[in-house]
Scaffold this active site. Structure first.
Site, PDB file in Angstrom:
ATOM      1  N   ASP A  31       0.922  -1.202  -0.083  1.00 18.09           N
ATOM      2  CA  ASP A  31       0.117   0.007   0.181  1.00 18.09           C
ATOM      3  C   ASP A  31       1.057   1.173   0.027  1.00 18.09           C
ATOM      4  OD1 ASP A  31      -3.183   0.295   1.392  1.00 18.09           O
ATOM      5  OD2 ASP A  31      -1.782   2.066   0.751  1.00 18.09           O
ATOM      6  N   GLY A  36      -5.098   5.216   2.345  1.00 20.22           N
ATOM      7  CA  GLY A  36      -5.190   4.198   3.440  1.00 20.22           C
ATOM      8  C   GLY A  36      -4.482   4.666   4.600  1.00 20.22           C
ATOM      9  N   PHE A  73      -7.078  -4.314  -4.177  1.00 24.05           N
ATOM     10  CA  PHE A  73      -7.980  -3.322  -3.733  1.00 24.05           C
ATOM     11  C   PHE A  73      -7.596  -1.994  -4.098  1.00 24.05           C
ATOM     12  CE2 PHE A  73      -8.515  -7.066  -0.878  1.00 24.05           C
ATOM     13  CZ  PHE A  73      -9.843  -7.144  -0.805  1.00 24.05           C
ATOM     14  N   THR A 117     -17.133  -3.244  -9.582  1.00 20.00           N
ATOM     15  CA  THR A 117     -17.951  -2.513  -9.132  1.00 20.00           C
ATOM     16  C   THR A 117     -19.414  -2.568  -9.841  1.00 20.00           C
ATOM     17  OG1 THR A 117     -18.534  -0.004  -8.949  1.00 20.00           O
ATOM     18  CG2 THR A 117     -17.115  -0.563 -10.768  1.00 20.00           C
ATOM     19  N   TYR A 141     -14.446   5.714 -13.674  1.00 13.37           N
ATOM     20  CA  TYR A 141     -14.078   4.783 -12.804  1.00 13.37           C
ATOM     21  C   TYR A 141     -14.650   3.435 -13.237  1.00 13.37           C
ATOM     22  CZ  TYR A 141     -14.775   2.020  -8.524  1.00 13.37           C
ATOM     23  OH  TYR A 141     -14.839   0.995  -7.510  1.00 13.37           O
TER      24      TYR A 141
END
Ligand code: UDP
Length: 327
Positions: A31, A36, A73, A117, A141
């Protein structure tokens, strides 16, 4: 099994990591901490602070940790933002994923779960929306996730990469230790709870004249712990082949119903006003999730809105400043 989780410091990623570790798996979080939180990363997970635009860093992580699978993610995920900054989405979301996939192929990692999504379904012909629905991305997106799904389709054929694409509807709720903390916060449930905490005066309801029972938008809120369980089941099933699932509760709740539920749970009046519609919001989005129920035996443990809002409320009360709350 060892799983490399990109975006494992984010809202959904960190809770999937927590659940993987609770079920005995080993986890490496990758990450860049741009969105985050380091505090959200489970203490038993290994942590690589790096960016997916850095192919060398990904290769190093693959070489050092030799994961059996990847869960992806790490991505920009706001519909409205993608309409303003399309290149972040059509560019970075896509090329970062390509870097990850290239590195996986180079290091012989053959399993991946992709966060996809409901924004693939901007003009649904049927409600609830199942996997046979035609794909009409509603924004850059949604388009970026569709491109990612298509990449997986080809890598499955060419490199035997087995994938599960999980198309989330509205992730919500919290575990005891991890919850939703975005800056700025744009999602309905955390915003409503910030009003209950006295951090905002009121909530704006975007549009009151939709073709829905009470005129406000209807969404399918799925508990993040149920989402996490779906990831783990999907990972276990990859030996039997790649798969794509729509993931929601199969029940819709309106913006007004969410606010009313939060009033009951928090005991706060939560003042709310109808304002203009938010561009790009479809009236109703409800998932048909019978495929994952039938194929993997997935069952939501928190199907009702009450439980979803309740767990989010508990987390927001114990973390009023999100992850910045002093412990
Ligand atoms: N919404 C709202 N007020 C807010 C934030 C969201 O009325 O301050 C509405 C939004 O228009 C949508 C629903 O709440 O109909 C869920 O929005 P959210 O941003 O949480 O998730 P999305 O559906 O965009 O993924």
């Amino acid at each position: 099994m060892k799983v490399l989780v990109s975006g494992g410091a984010g809202y959904i990623g960190s809770i999937v990591v927590e659940q993987l570790i609770q079920q005995g798996e080993r986890v490496v979080v990758f990450d860049n901490l741009s969105l985050g939180h380091r505090e959200a990363v489970h203490p038993e997970a290994k942590f690589v602070h790096a960016d997916l635009n850095d192919r060398i860093a990904i290769d190093q992580a693959m070489k050092q940790h030799q994961p059996d699978a990847v869960m992806h993610f790490a991505a920009y995920s706001l519909v409205g933002e993608s309409m303003k900054f399309p290149f972040q989405y059509l560019g970075e979301n896509v090329t970062n994923f390509l870097n990850l996939l290239e590195s996986m192929v180079a290091h012989d990692v053959k399993k991946i779960i992709l966060s996809s999504t409901a924004n693939l379904f901007d003009d649904p012909e049927r409600m609830p929306i199942d996997e046979s629905e035609r794909i009409v991305p509603g924004s850059p997106y949604g388009e970026s996730k569709f491109i990612c799904e298509r990449m997986l389709h080809w890598l499955d054929q060419i490199h035997d990469l087995r994938f599960a694409a999980l198309r989330y509807f509205n992730a919500a709720g919290a575990s005891t230790e991890r919850g939703e903390d975005h800056t700025p916060e744009l999602h309905l449930i955390p915003i409503v709870l910030q009003v209950a905490l006295g951090q905002r005066e009121r909530v704006s309801m975007f549009g009151g004249d939709y073709d829905t029972p009470d005129g406000t938008c209807v969404r399918d809120y799925i508990h993040v712990l149920d989402l996490a369980q779906a990831h783990i089941l999907a990972l276990q099933a990859l030996d039997q082949g790649s798969r794509t699932y729509n993931l929601g509760n199969g029940q819709g709740f309106s913006v007004k119903q969410v606010i009313e539920t939060a009033r009951e749970i928090t005991g706060h009046a939560i003042p709310a006003d109808i304002v203009d519609r938010r561009p790009g919001d479809p009236a109703t989005l409800v998932a048909g999730s019978s495929k994952i129920r039938d194929e993997l035996g997935w069952r939501p443990a928190y199907p009702d809105l009450q439980a979803i809002v309740e767990t989010a409320w508990q987390w927001h009360q114990s973390h009023p400043q999100g992850y910045a709350t002093p412990s």
